[in-house]
Design an enzyme around this catalytic site. Sequence first.
Site, short mmCIF file in Angstrom:
data_model
loop_
_atom_site.label_atom_id
_atom_site.label_comp_id
_atom_site.label_asym_id
_atom_site.label_seq_id
_atom_site.Cartn_x
_atom_site.Cartn_y
_atom_site.Cartn_z
N GLY A 12 22.96 84.22 56.57
CA GLY A 12 21.85 83.89 55.66
C GLY A 12 21.61 85.02 54.68
N GLY A 16 16.39 85.81 50.46
CA GLY A 16 15.28 86.23 51.32
C GLY A 16 15.54 87.42 52.23
N ILE A 17 15.21 87.23 53.50
CA ILE A 17 15.25 88.33 54.48
C ILE A 17 16.69 88.80 54.69
CG2 ILE A 17 14.80 88.90 56.91
CD1 ILE A 17 12.35 86.96 56.75
N TYR A 156 10.98 74.30 65.66
CA TYR A 156 11.03 75.64 65.05
C TYR A 156 10.54 76.71 66.04
CZ TYR A 156 10.75 79.39 61.66
OH TYR A 156 10.93 80.60 61.01
N LYS A 160 12.68 79.72 68.07
CA LYS A 160 12.36 81.15 67.93
C LYS A 160 11.98 81.76 69.29
CE LYS A 160 13.15 81.33 63.50
NZ LYS A 160 14.40 81.94 63.05
N1 LIG Z 1 9.98 83.50 55.30
C1 LIG Z 1 9.18 83.42 56.34
O1 LIG Z 1 7.95 83.24 56.20
C2 LIG Z 1 9.75 83.58 57.73
C3 LIG Z 1 8.86 83.85 58.79
C4 LIG Z 1 9.37 84.01 60.07
C5 LIG Z 1 10.74 83.91 60.31
N2 LIG Z 1 11.57 83.63 59.26
C6 LIG Z 1 13.01 83.50 59.57
O2 LIG Z 1 13.74 84.38 58.74
C7 LIG Z 1 15.08 83.88 58.60
C8 LIG Z 1 15.48 83.98 57.13
O3 LIG Z 1 14.64 83.10 56.38
P1 LIG Z 1 14.15 83.47 54.90
O4 LIG Z 1 12.67 83.52 54.94
O5 LIG Z 1 14.88 84.62 54.36
O6 LIG Z 1 14.55 82.11 54.17
P2 LIG Z 1 15.44 81.84 52.85
O7 LIG Z 1 15.06 82.73 51.75
O8 LIG Z 1 15.35 80.36 52.63
O9 LIG Z 1 16.93 82.22 53.33
C9 LIG Z 1 17.57 81.44 54.32
C10 LIG Z 1 19.02 81.86 54.42
O10 LIG Z 1 19.67 81.08 55.45
C11 LIG Z 1 20.86 80.51 54.93
N3 LIG Z 1 21.16 79.24 55.57
C12 LIG Z 1 20.35 78.16 55.69
N4 LIG Z 1 21.00 77.15 56.29
C13 LIG Z 1 22.26 77.61 56.55
C14 LIG Z 1 23.42 77.02 57.14
N5 LIG Z 1 23.42 75.75 57.58
N6 LIG Z 1 24.53 77.78 57.27
C15 LIG Z 1 24.56 79.06 56.81
N7 LIG Z 1 23.49 79.67 56.24
C16 LIG Z 1 22.36 78.93 56.11
C17 LIG Z 1 20.59 80.34 53.43
O11 LIG Z 1 21.81 80.38 52.69
P3 LIG Z 1 22.57 79.12 52.05
O12 LIG Z 1 21.53 78.12 51.63
O13 LIG Z 1 23.32 79.75 50.91
O14 LIG Z 1 23.46 78.63 53.14
C18 LIG Z 1 19.79 81.61 53.13
O15 LIG Z 1 20.67 82.68 52.90
C19 LIG Z 1 15.08 82.46 59.17
O16 LIG Z 1 15.68 82.46 60.44
C20 LIG Z 1 13.60 82.12 59.28
O17 LIG Z 1 13.33 81.20 60.30
C21 LIG Z 1 11.12 83.47 57.98
#
Ligand SMILES: NC(=O)c1ccc[n+]([C@@H]2O[C@H](COP(=O)([O-])OP(=O)(O)OC[C@H]3O[C@@H](n4cnc5c(N)ncnc54)[C@H](OP(=O)(O)O)[C@@H]3O)[C@@H](O)[C@H]2O)c1
Length: 269
Positions: A12, A16-17, A156, A160
């Site tokens: 990922g 984002g993260i 979800y 987690k």
């Molecule tokens: N943002 C929040 O508020 C938050 C809070 C708690 C936990 N998290 C966790 O943090 C992690 C990162 O999320 P984020 O907030 O950075 O979201 P994000 O900006 O939407 O980034 C998500 C990343 O996951 C990749 N991804 C999604 N589906 C995929 C798949 N089927 N195969 C391979 N890669 C995939 C996306 O890349 P592609 O679309 O290019 O594949 C993207 O790089 C997640 O596990 C999320 O649950 C986020």
Amino acid sequence: MTYQGKWALITGASAGIGKTFAEKLAAQGANLVLVARRKERLDALGAALASEHGVSVKSIAADLADPLAPEEIARSLSNDNVNIDILVNNAGFGLPGVFTDNSWRAHRDFIELMVTSYAHLTHLLLPGMVDRQYGRIIQVASVAGLVPGSSGHTLYGASKAFLVSFAQSLAAECSDKGVKVSALCPGFTYSEFHDVNDTRSLVSQLPKYMFMDAAPVVEGALDAVEREHVVYVPGAWNKFTAWLVKALPRPWGAAMVKKQSAKFRKKNG
Ligand SMILES: NC(=O)c1ccc[n+]([C@@H]2O[C@H](COP(=O)([O-])OP(=O)(O)OC[C@H]3O[C@@H](n4cnc5c(N)ncnc54)[C@H](OP(=O)(O)O)[C@@H]3O)[C@@H](O)[C@H]2O)c1
């Protein structure tokens, strides 16, 4: 330069993260393997980080909802003689709706990405870390994995909670093997997450103090794994929430989460 010459694999990494992990690890000298579906984003990020920090970068386009993807990634690493020292399992999304709103296919893909790919990549890469007596593994979980489940986005929190427990067991198994393991449990973090799951308009109504930028989340996580802090919750608000839910009698904690999550969980997928 804590990670000079080490190789870090980040899932990922296109947004984002995960993208922020790539930036912070490259700044500390780590070579990178970037994984996500959007290859053009990985290539652009990789080129920028290689030029800025002089690190080597390999990008692998993979859909981690495909059960074959982790082994294909491992094969590609082996072909290039790349040994992974740091694994950041981070790829993810949220599936809006109550459980029966979504097809089993959608739930199956969700579990494959959010649970199975994390465990499978760890299973493929941990033995090499143990052999070399060096490893860092960060499983990106969430505050949602520390609080009672609530209505909407059903799997979800469960996914987690799995990662938190998985990280605790791995840390216990690996503590004498040079491998340090953490579950990172962020709360609301600025990224593309809420655009992808179409809850941006709901979460925008929440107070700003509930949100963090990705940079301090990632900096804290890298520090936490070095300190062998197994369950790491970044930010004062998230720490308070996690503490309060634990301190309250269970029904009160569940009622609090139910009330709060109704503000940002979409009921219809
Ligand atoms: N943002 C929040 O508020 C938050 C809070 C708690 C936990 N998290 C966790 O943090 C992690 C990162 O999320 P984020 O907030 O950075 O979201 P994000 O900006 O939407 O980034 C998500 C990343 O996951 C990749 N991804 C999604 N589906 C995929 C798949 N089927 N195969 C391979 N890669 C995939 C996306 O890349 P592609 O679309 O290019 O594949 C993207 O790089 C997640 O596990 C999320 O649950 C986020």
